[in-house]
Design a protein around this motif. Structure first.
Motif, short mmCIF file in Angstrom:
data_model
loop_
_atom_site.label_atom_id
_atom_site.label_comp_id
_atom_site.label_asym_id
_atom_site.label_seq_id
_atom_site.Cartn_x
_atom_site.Cartn_y
_atom_site.Cartn_z
N LEU A 86 0.84 -1.21 0.00
CA LEU A 86 0.00 0.00 0.00
C LEU A 86 0.87 1.26 0.00
O LEU A 86 0.51 2.28 -0.57
CB LEU A 86 -0.97 -0.01 1.18
N ALA A 87 2.05 1.15 0.61
CA ALA A 87 2.94 2.32 0.67
C ALA A 87 3.67 2.58 -0.64
O ALA A 87 4.14 3.69 -0.87
CB ALA A 87 3.96 2.13 1.80
N ARG A 88 3.77 1.58 -1.50
CA ARG A 88 4.64 1.74 -2.68
C ARG A 88 3.95 1.68 -4.03
O ARG A 88 4.62 1.74 -5.06
CB ARG A 88 5.75 0.67 -2.63
N THR A 89 2.64 1.55 -4.05
CA THR A 89 1.99 1.33 -5.34
C THR A 89 1.17 2.51 -5.84
O THR A 89 0.62 2.46 -6.94
CB THR A 89 1.08 0.08 -5.27
N ASP A 90 1.12 3.59 -5.05
CA ASP A 90 0.27 4.73 -5.41
C ASP A 90 0.57 5.30 -6.80
O ASP A 90 -0.34 5.55 -7.57
CB ASP A 90 0.43 5.85 -4.38
#
Ligand code: CTP
Ligand code: CA
Length: 233
Positions: A86-90
């Motif tokens: 969730l932290a790296r796919t935005d």
């Protein structure tokens, strides 16, 4: 087509791949785990990097070597995998969930090693459900948004209810991702082996059969599909 035609067709794209299998700890030395080595996910990460993508590999206990040039984030548990993804796919263009996250974890993890006792009584392990990373990525993307492209993997066996592909179609619809790479694991195929045979199902109804071959060939076929899709929108 010629390999030269594919060179750098993912240049400027950010591809996030998860690989491996999570471990859910019972105590400091014991865990519930699964048989995923991470080979297929690493092959996808490697192939995407070779085609010019910026690649982030979220690696859960991967036992194969990861080539240089790939940004690696190490995780152990499904909760950590969830947080890392969730932290790296935005701002990513493609997310491939090749990892095998454990669906359940022990309700609590003992702080010290669990010991046998004289009476021969056995500990009871109560499990609770882990977050579903792919489902949360789909939910966060929201309806009508096309980015990032979301790809799931599913190892299925046929049974009295349905064939492998019927189970897979239902799972693709349930998950709401764009593609599901389906593996028939009925006869102990695919695990910890260098080769694989899959069907790439698309939410658009498409189905691409990729014949038995090295996991690098599966990666190539999948990335062909994804690169074409990215170019067409
Ligand atoms: N997946 C995930 N988070 C989970 C479980 C699965 O993101 N907690 C992802 C996997 O990485 C895979 C896809 O969802 O890309 C399908 O995984 P699978 O285990 O086949 O699906 P489940 O919904 O867990 O269904 P099943 O009951 O068949 O295990
Ligand atoms: Ca599962």
């Amino acid at each position: 087509d010629a390999p030269a035609a594919r060179v750098a067709d993912l240049a400027g794209r950010h591809v996030v791949v998860s690989a491996g299998g999570t471990r859910e700890y019972l105590d400091p030395v014991r865990y519930l785990g699964n048989r995923s080595s991470g080979r297929q996910g690493v092959a996808i990460a490697e192939a995407a990097a070779a085609r010019g993508a910026k690649v982030t590999l979220v690696a859960a206990n991967v036992t194969v070597e990861v080539p240089a040039g790939i940004d690696v984030v190490q995780v152990e548990t499904t909760a950590q995998l969830h947080e890392a993804m969730l932290a790296r796919t935005d701002a990513s263009d493609v997310v491939v969930m090749a990892a095998a996250p454990a669906d359940f974890r022990p309700e609590s993890t003992a702080g010290a090693k669990i010991k046998k006792d004289e009476s021969g009584s056995v500990p009871e392990v109560r499990l609770v459900q882990n977050p579903d990373v792919l489902a949360d990525l789909v939910a966060r993307r929201g309806p009508g948004s096309a980015a990032p492209l979301l790809v799931g993997f599913a190892a299925e066996t046929g049974d009295e209810q349905a064939t492998v592909l019927e189970h897979a179609r239902a799972k693709l619809a349930r998950k709401g991702c764009d593609y599901l790479v389906v593996n028939d694991v009925s006869a102990g195929k695919a695990f910890d082996r260098p080769d694989n045979e899959v069907v790439v199902l698309g939410a658009d109804g498409s189905a691409l059969e990729v014949p038995l071959g090295p996991k690098s060939e599966i990666a190539r076929a999948l990335l062909d599909v994804l690169a074409r899709r990215l170019d067409n929108r």
